[in-house]
Design a protein around this motif. Structure first.
Motif, PDB file in Angstrom:
ATOM      1  N   ALA A 188       2.146   0.845  -8.341  1.00 56.24           N
ATOM      2  CA  ALA A 188       3.116   1.154  -7.291  1.00 56.24           C
ATOM      3  C   ALA A 188       3.448  -0.062  -6.435  1.00 56.24           C
ATOM      4  O   ALA A 188       4.230   0.045  -5.488  1.00 56.24           O
ATOM      5  CB  ALA A 188       2.594   2.283  -6.413  1.00 56.24           C
ATOM      6  N   GLY A 189       2.862  -1.202  -6.750  1.00 54.77           N
ATOM      7  CA  GLY A 189       3.169  -2.416  -6.009  1.00 54.77           C
ATOM      8  C   GLY A 189       2.057  -2.914  -5.122  1.00 54.77           C
ATOM      9  O   GLY A 189       2.166  -3.990  -4.533  1.00 54.77           O
ATOM     10  N   GLY A 190       0.993  -2.141  -5.016  1.00 55.71           N
ATOM     11  CA  GLY A 190      -0.136  -2.577  -4.208  1.00 55.71           C
ATOM     12  C   GLY A 190       0.162  -2.490  -2.723  1.00 55.71           C
ATOM     13  O   GLY A 190       1.271  -2.207  -2.296  1.00 55.71           O
ATOM     14  N   SER A 191      -0.854  -2.724  -1.937  1.00 58.74           N
ATOM     15  CA  SER A 191      -0.731  -2.715  -0.484  1.00 58.74           C
ATOM     16  C   SER A 191      -2.019  -3.285   0.080  1.00 58.74           C
ATOM     17  O   SER A 191      -2.946  -3.621  -0.675  1.00 58.74           O
ATOM     18  CB  SER A 191      -0.524  -1.291   0.044  1.00 58.74           C
ATOM     19  N   ALA A 192      -2.081  -3.379   1.390  1.00 57.33           N
ATOM     20  CA  ALA A 192      -3.316  -3.861   2.016  1.00 57.33           C
ATOM     21  C   ALA A 192      -4.484  -2.950   1.673  1.00 57.33           C
ATOM     22  O   ALA A 192      -5.640  -3.383   1.656  1.00 57.33           O
ATOM     23  CB  ALA A 192      -3.133  -3.939   3.531  1.00 57.33           C
ATOM     24  N   MET A 193      -4.192  -1.695   1.339  1.00 56.16           N
ATOM     25  CA  MET A 193      -5.249  -0.749   1.001  1.00 56.16           C
ATOM     26  C   MET A 193      -5.894  -1.069  -0.340  1.00 56.16           C
ATOM     27  O   MET A 193      -6.974  -0.557  -0.644  1.00 56.16           O
ATOM     28  CB  MET A 193      -4.689   0.677   0.969  1.00 56.16           C
ATOM     29  N   ALA A 194      -5.235  -1.911  -1.146  1.00 59.69           N
ATOM     30  CA  ALA A 194      -5.794  -2.254  -2.457  1.00 59.69           C
ATOM     31  C   ALA A 194      -6.954  -3.229  -2.348  1.00 59.69           C
ATOM     32  O   ALA A 194      -7.738  -3.364  -3.291  1.00 59.69           O
ATOM     33  CB  ALA A 194      -4.706  -2.835  -3.359  1.00 59.69           C
ATOM     34  N   HIS A 195      -7.072  -3.933  -1.220  1.00 61.62           N
ATOM     35  CA  HIS A 195      -8.107  -4.961  -1.086  1.00 61.62           C
ATOM     36  C   HIS A 195      -9.513  -4.387  -1.265  1.00 61.62           C
ATOM     37  O   HIS A 195     -10.351  -4.985  -1.943  1.00 61.62           O
ATOM     38  CB  HIS A 195      -7.997  -5.655   0.274  1.00 61.62           C
ATOM     39  N   MET A 196      -9.782  -3.250  -0.657  1.00 59.78           N
ATOM     40  CA  MET A 196     -11.136  -2.707  -0.717  1.00 59.78           C
ATOM     41  C   MET A 196     -11.510  -2.243  -2.121  1.00 59.78           C
ATOM     42  O   MET A 196     -12.587  -2.609  -2.623  1.00 59.78           O
ATOM     43  CB  MET A 196     -11.310  -1.573   0.301  1.00 59.78           C
ATOM     44  N   PRO A 197     -10.673  -1.431  -2.806  1.00 62.68           N
ATOM     45  CA  PRO A 197     -11.068  -1.055  -4.171  1.00 62.68           C
ATOM     46  C   PRO A 197     -11.175  -2.249  -5.109  1.00 62.68           C
ATOM     47  O   PRO A 197     -12.036  -2.258  -5.998  1.00 62.68           O
ATOM     48  CB  PRO A 197      -9.975  -0.079  -4.620  1.00 62.68           C
ATOM     49  N   ILE A 198     -10.343  -3.276  -4.927  1.00 67.47           N
ATOM     50  CA  ILE A 198     -10.479  -4.481  -5.741  1.00 67.47           C
ATOM     51  C   ILE A 198     -11.830  -5.141  -5.484  1.00 67.47           C
ATOM     52  O   ILE A 198     -12.520  -5.571  -6.417  1.00 67.47           O
ATOM     53  CB  ILE A 198      -9.326  -5.468  -5.470  1.00 67.47           C
ATOM     54  N   ARG A 199     -12.216  -5.205  -4.209  1.00 67.62           N
ATOM     55  CA  ARG A 199     -13.503  -5.804  -3.872  1.00 67.62           C
ATOM     56  C   ARG A 199     -14.642  -5.036  -4.539  1.00 67.62           C
ATOM     57  O   ARG A 199     -15.585  -5.626  -5.074  1.00 67.62           O
ATOM     58  CB  ARG A 199     -13.687  -5.807  -2.355  1.00 67.62           C
ATOM     59  N   VAL A 200     -14.547  -3.698  -4.517  1.00 68.98           N
ATOM     60  CA  VAL A 200     -15.584  -2.873  -5.146  1.00 68.98           C
ATOM     61  C   VAL A 200     -15.615  -3.128  -6.654  1.00 68.98           C
ATOM     62  O   VAL A 200     -16.692  -3.250  -7.258  1.00 68.98           O
ATOM     63  CB  VAL A 200     -15.343  -1.382  -4.842  1.00 68.98           C
ATOM     64  N   MET A 201     -14.440  -3.212  -7.289  1.00 69.43           N
ATOM     65  CA  MET A 201     -14.390  -3.458  -8.733  1.00 69.43           C
ATOM     66  C   MET A 201     -15.002  -4.816  -9.071  1.00 69.43           C
ATOM     67  O   MET A 201     -15.703  -4.957 -10.078  1.00 69.43           O
ATOM     68  CB  MET A 201     -12.954  -3.385  -9.238  1.00 69.43           C
ATOM     69  N   ARG A 202     -14.747  -5.810  -8.242  1.00 66.77           N
ATOM     70  CA  ARG A 202     -15.347  -7.130  -8.480  1.00 66.77           C
ATOM     71  C   ARG A 202     -16.876  -7.060  -8.387  1.00 66.77           C
ATOM     72  O   ARG A 202     -17.582  -7.675  -9.196  1.00 66.77           O
ATOM     73  CB  ARG A 202     -14.802  -8.156  -7.479  1.00 66.77           C
TER      74      ARG A 202
END
Length: 223
Positions: A147-161
């Motif tokens: 959907a284009g991402g947002s500032a809310m994507a930062h946390m789940p990306i951090r968890v995935m990393r």
């Protein structure tokens, strides 16, 4: 070389080598250099962590054939679809068969000094954690990125990393248990098939993590 780095090539990150130079990931696999979870290390730092001669690795990289780099899918939805088909679907097929082969080898050869005792338990843990990890990507993170991402994507990306780092640690344990997937000379066909399949799984998981950590995630972490 295939690309021009403006700085000392030993100070370029392993991820940059992996994404810009065809064949670099094969060199890194051969030297057990982490280009997925540890992709933000420089080539010099990655070699030091493995006690590998950085100049020797650099020489190998510079000798790679000058072929065009096969670019990953150009849009986020295409890249996500590639990851789902090439890696998520494949891991779901790989791990049950690996567990079946491991159980057979551990049972039949339980008295052999080189039998990988504990490998079945490790693979079961990896299977369970990978299924949960991929489900979170498929149901939460990937729709957000499509959907284009947002500032809310930062946390789940951090968890995935963070979970990718845990997968990387499990791969190190897997290599230790199997002596880098090296069967004894007298190993049966099943044991050899197990280690061949494990090698493919390790390569696939490392490439999977590399695509997410170093290609898919970074544009959304800059927003």
């Amino acid at each position: 070389m295939h690309t021009t780095f403006e700085r000392d090539p030993l100070d370029v990150t392993v991820a940059a080598w992996a994404t810009q130079v065809p064949g670099a990931t094969e060199v890194f696999r051969r030297h057990r250099l982490d280009f997925c979870c540890g992709g933000q290390r420089s080539l010099r730092e990655a070699c030091a962590a493995r006690d590998v001669d950085p100049d020797a690795v650099l020489a190998e990289l510079q000798q790679l054939p000058r072929t065009p780099m096969q670019a990953p899918p150009s849009t986020t939805p295409e890249l996500i679809e590639h990851i789902l088909r090439r890696y998520h679907d494949v891991h779901r097929q790989q791990l049950p068969e690996l567990i079946r082969l491991t159980d057979k080898v551990e049972a039949v050869h339980r008295n052999h000094p080189d039998v990988p005792v504990g490998l079945g338990n490790l693979l079961r843990q990896m299977h369970e954690e990978l299924l949960e990890h991929m489900s979170k990507e498929e149901n939460v993170l990937f729709p957000m990125l499509r959907a284009g991402g947002s500032a809310m994507a930062h946390m789940p990306i951090r968890v995935m990393r963070m979970e990718h780092d845990a997968h990387g640690e499990q791969l190190q344990r897997l290599r230790a248990l199997t002596r880098d997937m090296t069967p004894p000379d007298e190993a049966c066909a099943t044991w050899r098939a197990l280690y061949t399949s494990l090698s493919q799984f390790v390569d696939d998981l490392m490439q999977h993590i590399h695509l997410e950590n170093n290609v898919l995630f970074p544009p959304f972490e800059r927003t």
